[in-house]
Each structure stands twice: as structure tokens, then as C-alpha cells.
Design a protein around this motif. Structure first.
Motif, PDB file in Angstrom:
ATOM      1  N   VAL A 112      11.770   7.449  -4.177  1.00  0.00           N
ATOM      2  CA  VAL A 112      11.370   7.665  -2.786  1.00  0.00           C
ATOM      3  C   VAL A 112      11.184   6.335  -2.070  1.00  0.00           C
ATOM      4  O   VAL A 112      11.601   6.176  -0.914  1.00  0.00           O
ATOM      5  CB  VAL A 112      10.072   8.499  -2.714  1.00  0.00           C
ATOM      6  CG1 VAL A 112       9.591   8.609  -1.275  1.00  0.00           C
ATOM      7  CG2 VAL A 112      10.303   9.891  -3.291  1.00  0.00           C
ATOM      8  N   SER A 113      10.588   5.354  -2.738  1.00  0.00           N
ATOM      9  CA  SER A 113      10.377   4.054  -2.095  1.00  0.00           C
ATOM     10  C   SER A 113      11.704   3.369  -1.789  1.00  0.00           C
ATOM     11  O   SER A 113      11.859   2.748  -0.731  1.00  0.00           O
ATOM     12  CB  SER A 113       9.515   3.158  -2.988  1.00  0.00           C
ATOM     13  OG  SER A 113      10.189   2.809  -4.183  1.00  0.00           O
ATOM     14  N   VAL A 114      12.664   3.495  -2.695  1.00  0.00           N
ATOM     15  CA  VAL A 114      13.986   2.911  -2.457  1.00  0.00           C
ATOM     16  C   VAL A 114      14.685   3.624  -1.303  1.00  0.00           C
ATOM     17  O   VAL A 114      15.304   2.994  -0.438  1.00  0.00           O
ATOM     18  CB  VAL A 114      14.843   2.973  -3.735  1.00  0.00           C
ATOM     19  CG1 VAL A 114      16.296   2.606  -3.429  1.00  0.00           C
ATOM     20  CG2 VAL A 114      14.286   2.024  -4.790  1.00  0.00           C
ATOM     21  N   ALA A 115      14.581   4.960  -1.291  1.00  0.00           N
ATOM     22  CA  ALA A 115      15.223   5.735  -0.228  1.00  0.00           C
ATOM     23  C   ALA A 115      14.612   5.433   1.138  1.00  0.00           C
ATOM     24  O   ALA A 115      15.317   5.371   2.148  1.00  0.00           O
ATOM     25  CB  ALA A 115      15.108   7.229  -0.535  1.00  0.00           C
ATOM     26  N   LEU A 116      13.307   5.232   1.175  1.00  0.00           N
ATOM     27  CA  LEU A 116      12.612   5.008   2.441  1.00  0.00           C
ATOM     28  C   LEU A 116      12.680   3.560   2.920  1.00  0.00           C
ATOM     29  O   LEU A 116      12.863   3.298   4.103  1.00  0.00           O
ATOM     30  CB  LEU A 116      11.141   5.405   2.316  1.00  0.00           C
ATOM     31  CG  LEU A 116      10.830   6.897   2.164  1.00  0.00           C
ATOM     32  CD1 LEU A 116       9.346   7.092   1.895  1.00  0.00           C
ATOM     33  CD2 LEU A 116      11.243   7.667   3.413  1.00  0.00           C
ATOM     34  N   PHE A 117      12.531   2.619   1.980  1.00  0.00           N
ATOM     35  CA  PHE A 117      12.358   1.224   2.384  1.00  0.00           C
ATOM     36  C   PHE A 117      13.440   0.273   1.872  1.00  0.00           C
ATOM     37  O   PHE A 117      13.477  -0.882   2.294  1.00  0.00           O
ATOM     38  CB  PHE A 117      10.990   0.715   1.894  1.00  0.00           C
ATOM     39  CG  PHE A 117       9.835   1.562   2.344  1.00  0.00           C
ATOM     40  CD1 PHE A 117       9.384   1.514   3.647  1.00  0.00           C
ATOM     41  CD2 PHE A 117       9.203   2.426   1.463  1.00  0.00           C
ATOM     42  CE1 PHE A 117       8.313   2.286   4.072  1.00  0.00           C
ATOM     43  CE2 PHE A 117       8.129   3.205   1.873  1.00  0.00           C
ATOM     44  CZ  PHE A 117       7.688   3.143   3.171  1.00  0.00           C
ATOM     45  N   LEU A 151       0.833  -1.198   0.000  1.00  0.00           N
ATOM     46  CA  LEU A 151       0.000   0.000   0.000  1.00  0.00           C
ATOM     47  C   LEU A 151       0.873   1.255   0.000  1.00  0.00           C
ATOM     48  O   LEU A 151       0.551   2.244  -0.672  1.00  0.00           O
ATOM     49  CB  LEU A 151      -0.917   0.001   1.220  1.00  0.00           C
ATOM     50  CG  LEU A 151      -1.833   1.220   1.384  1.00  0.00           C
ATOM     51  CD1 LEU A 151      -2.772   1.349   0.190  1.00  0.00           C
ATOM     52  CD2 LEU A 151      -2.632   1.117   2.679  1.00  0.00           C
ATOM     53  N   ALA A 152       1.977   1.227   0.741  1.00  0.00           N
ATOM     54  CA  ALA A 152       2.891   2.374   0.763  1.00  0.00           C
ATOM     55  C   ALA A 152       3.417   2.665  -0.636  1.00  0.00           C
ATOM     56  O   ALA A 152       3.485   3.820  -1.067  1.00  0.00           O
ATOM     57  CB  ALA A 152       4.048   2.096   1.727  1.00  0.00           C
TER      58      ALA A 152
END
Length: 251
Positions: A209-214, A26-27
Motif C-alpha cells: 500500500v505504501s508503494v502504491a500510494l507514495f 508517520l504514514a
């Protein structure tokens, strides 16, 4: 995107996806849905013979909205899903992938126009980059799948499950935007890019952003990568629909 993704990940597919995975998927879906397209829409507009000036205005508007709205929207939606994301990472991503390119484009246009005129900029300077932009977009796709290739191969069923709400959402948004344009009797050269920009996403920013965050192998990064995997063929199909229905719009 949030509502449909939540419905599928937590309700429809609950027998196949654990709540923990559903939250991260979902994120990724939220990151995709929060960033409207600012690059590929030029390709979709060209394929449907959309109005170039109108397309530029759409993209410019999105470029101005994203720096202001992306961070608070993502922060709020992920917060509702109990996913913590640091403000500084979100802000840095917007600066790197939106603010700097936008400022660079504006400065380039200003200095080239001042030196050689607007006609040279529009008819000669910009055309020099036609092939480069296409190559850049293709290279972005290659790199994304190179980093996520192993994860994709290890989760074939989940790829399909993630893709279903993303594809349905794309068709839904296109249908609404395109249908409203038809009801308003707008010409096809306006309606087509309007539908395309509403349905497509700034997937480069979402993936970054998803790579940086997760992390590169995270479920959230996988979800954004599936978004890239599905968007190109789905958008090409929507281009075909738009071209086939051209006669239903005013000239």
C-alpha cells in the motif's frame, strides 16, 4: 502505533527529522500498525509450540477484520495527519492482498475436502505446502529489501530513528497481550500466539500500500520497510522470551 510514532517523529526526533519527512514516516507507521499479522504468526506460533487451532482462529479473524476495518482506519489516521490517500487504491490493495487469497483458500479447502475428505486435506494436502510458504515469505523479504536497498544505505540515521518507536511499540503490545493472558491464567500454548499476533504486522500489505500510494523510494515506503527489517529479529527475541517464561503459565 499512531500515538507513539507521532511522539517520536514530531517531538523526540524533531532535531533530526523535518516535519515533511516526519509526516511521511508517520504514514508508513500507520500502515504497519493498521494491519495485524495473518501469515508470519504461524511461524511464531510454531516456534513457541502454540495451539495450531487457536492460531488459525486468530488469523481467520484478522482476515475477516482487515477487509472491513483497514481502509477506514488508515483513511482516518492519515487524514488526521493531513495525508491524502485515495479510497480506490486502499480498497484495491485489500482486495488483491487479502480478499483474493482468503477466497482462494476457502475455495481450495471446500473442493479438496469435498473430493478427498477433511483428513486428507489436513494431514496430506496442507503439508505439501509447508516448505513453499516458508520460501514465499523469505522471497518476499528479499524482494522488499532489493527495492529499498539503496534508500536504506542512503539514510542510515533515519533507519535507526524510524526503528526505535516501531520496536518499542512491538514490545509494548506483546507485553500487554501476554501479560493479560498470564493474569487470566491461560495456558502458554494460547498466551504465546496471542502475544505474537498482537505484536506482529501484515507487513506485505503495508509495504504494498505504501508503494502504491507514495512510490518505491518514498519515505513512507522506507518506514514500512524498516518495519520489516525490525520485525523479524524482534519477534524472534519475543519468541525466546515466551519460551523462557513458559513455566509461569498453566500447562
Amino acid at each position: 502505533m499512531y500515538g507513539m510514532a507521532s511522539l517520536f517523529f514530531f517531538v523526540v526526533f524533531k532535531a533530526f527529522i523535518t516535519p515533511e519527512l516526519a509526516t511521511e514516516y508517520l504514514a508508513g507507521a500507520v500502515l504497519l500498525g493498521a494491519v495485524p499479522c495473518t501469515a508470519m504468526v504461524f511461524e511464531w506460533s510454531a516456534l513457541t509450540k502454540g495451539d495450531p487451532a487457536y492460531t488459525v482462529v486468530q488469523v481467520a479473524t484478522n482476515d475477516l477484520i482487515i477487509p472491513v476495518a483497514f481502509v477506514p482506519i488508515v483513511k482516518f489516521l492519515l487524514g488526521v495527519s493531513n495525508v491524502f490517500v485515495p479510497w480506490d487504491t486502499l480498497i484495491l490493495s485489500v482486495v488483491l492482498f487479502v480478499v483474493i487469497p482468503l477466497a482462494g483458500g476457502m475455495l481450495t479447502r471446500y473442493f479438496v475436502t469435498q473430493k478427498k475428505g477433511a483428513e486428507y486435506f489436513e494431514n496430506a494436502f496442507v503439508k505439501k505446502f509447508d516448505g513453499i510458504t516458508t520460501i514465499g515469505l523469505l522471497l518476499t523479504l528479499v524482494l522488499i529489501f532489493a527495492f529499498q536497498g539503496q534508500v536504506i544505505l542512503e539514510n542510515p540515521l533515519h533507519i535507526v530513528l524510524i526503528a526505535i518507536p516501531l520496536v518499542l511499540q512491538t514490545f509494548l503490545i506483546f507485553s500487554i497481550a501476554y501479560g493479560v493472558c498470564w493474569l487470566l491464567k491461560l495456558p502458554h500454548r494460547i498466551a504465546a500466539p496471542a502475544g505474537m499476533i498482537g505484536a506482529s504486522n501484515f507487513f506485505e500489505l503495508a509495504v504494498a500500500v505504501s508503494v502504491a500510494l507514495f512510490g518505491t523510494t518514498s519515505p513512507a515506503a522506507l518506514a514500512t520497510t524498516v518495519g520489516v527489517l525490525t520485525e523479524v529479529p524482534v519477534m524472534l527475541f519475543l519468541v525466546k522470551i515466551a519460551n523462557k517464561t513458559k513455566g509461569r503459565f498453566p500447562a
